[in-house]
Design a protein around this motif. Structure first.
Motif, PDB file in Angstrom:
ATOM      1  N   VAL A 125      -2.246 -12.083   8.195  1.00 49.80           N
ATOM      2  CA  VAL A 125      -1.306 -11.375   7.327  1.00 49.80           C
ATOM      3  C   VAL A 125      -1.999 -10.938   6.041  1.00 49.80           C
ATOM      4  O   VAL A 125      -1.744  -9.844   5.524  1.00 49.80           O
ATOM      5  N   LYS A 126      -2.890 -11.767   5.527  1.00 51.84           N
ATOM      6  CA  LYS A 126      -3.638 -11.428   4.306  1.00 51.84           C
ATOM      7  C   LYS A 126      -4.409 -10.131   4.475  1.00 51.84           C
ATOM      8  O   LYS A 126      -4.475  -9.315   3.552  1.00 51.84           O
ATOM      9  N   GLU A 127      -4.978  -9.935   5.646  1.00 49.35           N
ATOM     10  CA  GLU A 127      -5.748  -8.721   5.902  1.00 49.35           C
ATOM     11  C   GLU A 127      -4.861  -7.481   5.778  1.00 49.35           C
ATOM     12  O   GLU A 127      -5.246  -6.472   5.183  1.00 49.35           O
ATOM     13  N   ILE A 128      -3.668  -7.556   6.335  1.00 49.33           N
ATOM     14  CA  ILE A 128      -2.733  -6.431   6.262  1.00 49.33           C
ATOM     15  C   ILE A 128      -2.270  -6.216   4.825  1.00 49.33           C
ATOM     16  O   ILE A 128      -2.225  -5.081   4.321  1.00 49.33           O
ATOM     17  N   MET A 129      -1.944  -7.291   4.126  1.00 52.28           N
ATOM     18  CA  MET A 129      -1.484  -7.188   2.738  1.00 52.28           C
ATOM     19  C   MET A 129      -2.568  -6.614   1.828  1.00 52.28           C
ATOM     20  O   MET A 129      -2.294  -5.817   0.933  1.00 52.28           O
ATOM     21  N   THR A 130      -3.794  -7.031   2.060  1.00 53.46           N
ATOM     22  CA  THR A 130      -4.909  -6.524   1.254  1.00 53.46           C
ATOM     23  C   THR A 130      -5.055  -5.024   1.429  1.00 53.46           C
ATOM     24  O   THR A 130      -5.271  -4.283   0.454  1.00 53.46           O
ATOM     25  N   ASP A 131      -4.939  -4.559   2.663  1.00 50.62           N
ATOM     26  CA  ASP A 131      -5.013  -3.117   2.928  1.00 50.62           C
ATOM     27  C   ASP A 131      -3.869  -2.377   2.238  1.00 50.62           C
ATOM     28  O   ASP A 131      -4.067  -1.299   1.658  1.00 50.62           O
ATOM     29  N   MET A 132      -2.678  -2.949   2.296  1.00 47.91           N
ATOM     30  CA  MET A 132      -1.530  -2.308   1.655  1.00 47.91           C
ATOM     31  C   MET A 132      -1.682  -2.285   0.140  1.00 47.91           C
ATOM     32  O   MET A 132      -1.315  -1.302  -0.514  1.00 47.91           O
ATOM     33  N   GLU A 133      -2.233  -3.341  -0.425  1.00 42.69           N
ATOM     34  CA  GLU A 133      -2.449  -3.390  -1.872  1.00 42.69           C
ATOM     35  C   GLU A 133      -3.474  -2.342  -2.301  1.00 42.69           C
ATOM     36  O   GLU A 133      -3.367  -1.752  -3.379  1.00 42.69           O
ATOM     37  N   LYS A 134      -4.476  -2.091  -1.447  1.00 43.64           N
ATOM     38  CA  LYS A 134      -5.463  -1.055  -1.747  1.00 43.64           C
ATOM     39  C   LYS A 134      -4.812   0.330  -1.722  1.00 43.64           C
ATOM     40  O   LYS A 134      -5.110   1.185  -2.560  1.00 43.64           O
ATOM     41  N   ASP A 135      -3.930   0.537  -0.739  1.00 49.66           N
ATOM     42  CA  ASP A 135      -3.265   1.833  -0.614  1.00 49.66           C
ATOM     43  C   ASP A 135      -2.195   2.029  -1.678  1.00 49.66           C
ATOM     44  O   ASP A 135      -1.919   3.160  -2.096  1.00 49.66           O
ATOM     45  N   TYR A 136      -1.561   0.924  -2.083  1.00 49.47           N
ATOM     46  CA  TYR A 136      -0.474   1.001  -3.056  1.00 49.47           C
ATOM     47  C   TYR A 136      -0.704  -0.057  -4.150  1.00 49.47           C
ATOM     48  O   TYR A 136       0.006  -1.058  -4.221  1.00 49.47           O
ATOM     49  N   PRO A 137      -1.693   0.157  -5.008  1.00 52.70           N
ATOM     50  CA  PRO A 137      -2.004  -0.838  -6.043  1.00 52.70           C
ATOM     51  C   PRO A 137      -0.798  -1.091  -6.957  1.00 52.70           C
ATOM     52  O   PRO A 137      -0.119  -0.165  -7.392  1.00 52.70           O
ATOM     53  N   GLY A 138      -0.549  -2.379  -7.206  1.00 54.57           N
ATOM     54  CA  GLY A 138       0.567  -2.739  -8.069  1.00 54.57           C
ATOM     55  C   GLY A 138       1.909  -2.786  -7.364  1.00 54.57           C
ATOM     56  O   GLY A 138       2.945  -2.968  -8.017  1.00 54.57           O
TER      57      GLY A 138
END
Length: 242
Positions: A125-138
């Motif tokens: 799940v961390k891998e997916i969340m990290t990708d989403m955080e990169k695409d949508y910072p903050g």
């Protein structure tokens, strides 16, 4: 020189306006189809009504669900062909998409993953969340609480908690209480579904209650956890803690 200054002012105003009016992104992580509406529905509807950029992610197709055998038994009793595991998973996704879109989420903001049901880990799940955080910072991330008895659910909470501890995600997260644990787990806040949006919420729940095999509708969610759906319309709220 005056022309150059003018151009710079226009660019500065454009950039300032972009950040001023850029919508806040809110991301919901649903371990299985129906978790999003049962335990996060109030928060999803609220975010949509506040005109935020709402993204909903389905982490697993839910192939380990006990509803698989229940649905196939009902199909056999009514003279229909049984579903393969693959067809069952796709039917669950179909219910999920209809429910989420009924709550007002744009189709392009619905993402489907295929983590191993009942076996996925916080690291996955961390891998997916990290990708989403990169695409949508903050972005603001909504997950199930790490206190959740279901390991898949708890993995989402553990993943977000770890990423916050590491500093990868700095925004406060929302850890949702599963509807079936409302009487056992504490919470610090809630998003209530107003009378104005009760019908919308009921329709989102009903996306999991349609039985029409000839149209590819198999009532999977409500066959799986009937009492959860009854409680959802009884409480009409999402509960969470930070």
């Amino acid at each position: 020189m005056k022309r150059l200054i003018g151009i710079c002012l226009i660019i500065a105003l454009f950039i300032g306006g972009y950040f001023l009016f850029k919508k806040e992104t809110v991301i919901f992580y649903s371990p299985h189809a129906d978790d999003e509406v049962l335990s996060m529905g109030g928060s999803i509807i609220k975010a949509v009504e506040e005109d935020k950029n709402v993204i909903v992610i389905l982490l697993s197709k839910g192939l380990a669900s006990s509803a698989y055998h229940k649905v196939n038994t009902k199909l056999q009793e009514q003279g229909y062909d049984i579903l393969s595991p693959e067809d069952f998973g796709e039917a669950r996704i179909k219910e999920f998409k209809k429910s989420v879109q009924t709550m007002g989420v744009k189709p392009e903001n619905i993402h489907i993953y295929d983590l191993p049901d009942s076996e996925f880990t916080p690291d996955m799940v961390k891998e997916i969340m990290t990708d989403m955080e990169k695409d949508y910072p903050g972005a603001i991330h909504h997950v199930m609480t790490y206190h959740d008895p279901h390991p898949d659910h708890a993995s989402t909470g553990k993943a977000l908690k770890a990423l916050q501890k590491e500093g990868t995600i700095k925004q406060a997260g929302y850890y949702h209480i599963p509807i079936q644990e409302f009487g056992h787990l504490s919470f610090t806040g809630k998003d209530e579904i107003s009378e104005e949006h009760t019908e919308k919420y009921q329709n989102a729940l009903d996306a999991y209650g349609e039985w029409a095999p000839e149209k590819g509708k198999f009532q999977i969610g409500q066959i799986s956890v009937t009492d959860y759906f009854e409680n959802a319309i009884k409480y009409l709220e999402s509960r969470w803690h930070h």
